[in-house]
Design a protein around this motif. Structure first.
Motif, short mmCIF file in Angstrom:
data_model
loop_
_atom_site.label_atom_id
_atom_site.label_comp_id
_atom_site.label_asym_id
_atom_site.label_seq_id
_atom_site.Cartn_x
_atom_site.Cartn_y
_atom_site.Cartn_z
N TYR A 30 35.93 47.67 39.48
CA TYR A 30 36.74 47.23 39.13
C TYR A 30 37.61 45.88 40.13
CZ TYR A 30 39.91 50.22 42.21
OH TYR A 30 41.03 50.23 43.37
N ASP A 31 36.98 46.33 41.47
CA ASP A 31 38.26 45.16 41.90
C ASP A 31 36.86 44.40 42.54
OD1 ASP A 31 36.10 47.06 43.68
OD2 ASP A 31 37.91 47.78 45.08
N GLY A 32 35.31 43.70 41.72
CA GLY A 32 34.44 43.24 42.90
C GLY A 32 33.80 43.83 43.39
N CYS A 33 34.02 44.82 44.11
CA CYS A 33 33.31 45.90 44.88
C CYS A 33 31.55 46.23 44.36
CB CYS A 33 33.84 47.00 45.28
SG CYS A 33 34.99 47.13 46.95
N ARG A 34 30.93 46.06 45.12
CA ARG A 34 28.82 46.19 44.12
C ARG A 34 28.53 47.62 44.73
NH1 ARG A 34 25.84 40.71 43.53
NH2 ARG A 34 25.99 40.71 45.86
N ALA A 35 27.65 47.93 44.04
CA ALA A 35 27.00 49.63 44.60
C ALA A 35 25.18 48.98 44.45
CB ALA A 35 27.74 50.41 44.80
N MET A 53 24.79 52.00 48.95
CA MET A 53 24.39 50.52 49.90
C MET A 53 25.93 49.82 48.80
SD MET A 53 22.73 47.25 51.79
CE MET A 53 21.68 48.49 52.37
N ILE A 54 26.42 49.63 49.92
CA ILE A 54 28.03 48.99 49.31
C ILE A 54 28.51 47.69 49.79
CG2 ILE A 54 30.76 49.51 48.74
CD1 ILE A 54 29.41 51.95 49.00
N GLU A 55 28.76 46.50 48.78
CA GLU A 55 29.23 45.43 49.34
C GLU A 55 30.53 45.39 49.61
OE1 GLU A 55 28.14 40.85 48.52
OE2 GLU A 55 28.81 42.23 46.75
N MET A 56 31.56 45.02 49.43
CA MET A 56 33.01 44.73 49.64
C MET A 56 33.17 43.22 49.81
SD MET A 56 35.55 47.65 51.06
CE MET A 56 34.37 49.45 51.05
N PRO A 57 33.70 42.58 48.43
CA PRO A 57 34.18 41.30 49.13
C PRO A 57 35.63 40.82 49.98
CG PRO A 57 34.29 41.86 46.37
CD PRO A 57 33.95 43.20 47.56
N ASP A 58 35.10 39.44 50.57
CA ASP A 58 36.40 39.57 51.09
C ASP A 58 37.75 39.97 50.85
OD1 ASP A 58 34.08 38.91 53.08
OD2 ASP A 58 34.83 36.85 52.74
N SER A 59 38.11 39.05 49.84
CA SER A 59 39.52 39.09 49.51
C SER A 59 40.15 41.05 49.17
CB SER A 59 39.40 38.78 47.82
OG SER A 59 38.74 40.16 46.97
N VAL A 76 38.68 43.29 51.47
CA VAL A 76 38.68 43.97 52.86
C VAL A 76 39.84 43.73 53.58
CG1 VAL A 76 37.98 43.58 55.47
CG2 VAL A 76 37.00 43.91 53.47
N ALA A 77 40.84 42.19 52.65
CA ALA A 77 41.33 41.50 52.76
C ALA A 77 42.63 42.60 52.92
CB ALA A 77 42.08 39.99 53.23
N ASP A 78 42.59 42.74 51.82
CA ASP A 78 44.01 43.74 50.89
C ASP A 78 43.95 45.00 51.42
OD1 ASP A 78 46.51 43.92 49.06
OD2 ASP A 78 44.29 45.49 48.10
N LEU A 79 43.00 45.31 51.60
CA LEU A 79 42.99 46.84 52.38
C LEU A 79 43.14 47.37 53.38
CD1 LEU A 79 39.53 48.27 51.48
CD2 LEU A 79 41.46 48.89 50.77
N ASN A 80 43.16 46.16 54.64
CA ASN A 80 43.49 45.61 55.65
C ASN A 80 44.64 45.57 55.94
OD1 ASN A 80 41.19 46.37 57.24
ND2 ASN A 80 40.30 43.88 56.74
N ALA A 81 45.39 44.68 55.04
CA ALA A 81 46.61 44.25 54.54
C ALA A 81 47.64 45.96 54.30
CB ALA A 81 47.09 43.07 53.55
N LYS A 82 47.28 46.43 53.50
CA LYS A 82 48.02 47.68 53.74
C LYS A 82 47.32 49.10 54.04
CE LYS A 82 47.17 46.63 48.45
NZ LYS A 82 46.78 47.51 47.21
N LYS A 83 47.23 48.68 54.99
CA LYS A 83 46.60 49.53 56.42
C LYS A 83 45.64 50.60 55.75
CE LYS A 83 50.10 47.57 59.92
NZ LYS A 83 50.13 47.91 60.62
#
Length: 100
Positions: free
Chosen positions: A67-72, A1-7, A9-16
């Motif tokens: 490194y980006d704060g994602c947890r698994a 299970m993977i958790e991605m912080p909102d920041s 997600v926003a960064d990935l969405n901005a970079k498409k």
């Protein structure tokens, strides 16, 4: 299970960039970091379903902090043999008149 912080997600969405791609990268990282990894084990991408966990603390400590704060967390499914052994143990514990 993977958790991605909102920041993240926003960064990935901005970079498409695709969220599922980042999730798969994290899953691959954790597989390689798992010291109990056996040569015969393999990883299948089971699901990329977005979801919410009511009590994330119930999962315990994450198996990986990226490194980006994602947890698994590694959620291990017991083998069929282990499931049978567990069922046998549970039925012995519930037997009426047993001293255990």
């Amino acid at each position: 299970m993977i958790e991605m912080p909102d920041s993240v997600v926003a960064d990935l969405n901005a970079k498409k960039m695709n969220l599922e791609t980042r999730a798969y990268e994290i899953a691959s990282e954790i597989r390689h970091a798992d010291r109990s990894n056996k040569p015969e084990s393999h990883m299948n991408l089971m699901s990329c379903t977005k979801g919410k966990v009511k009590n994330i603390e119930s999962l315990g400590e994450p198996s990986l902090l990226a490194y980006d704060g994602c947890r698994a967390w590694v959620i291990k499914k017991p083998s069929q043999l282990q499931e049978l052994l567990d069922k046998g143990w549970q039925s012995r514990q519930k037997s009426p008149g047993s001293s255990t």
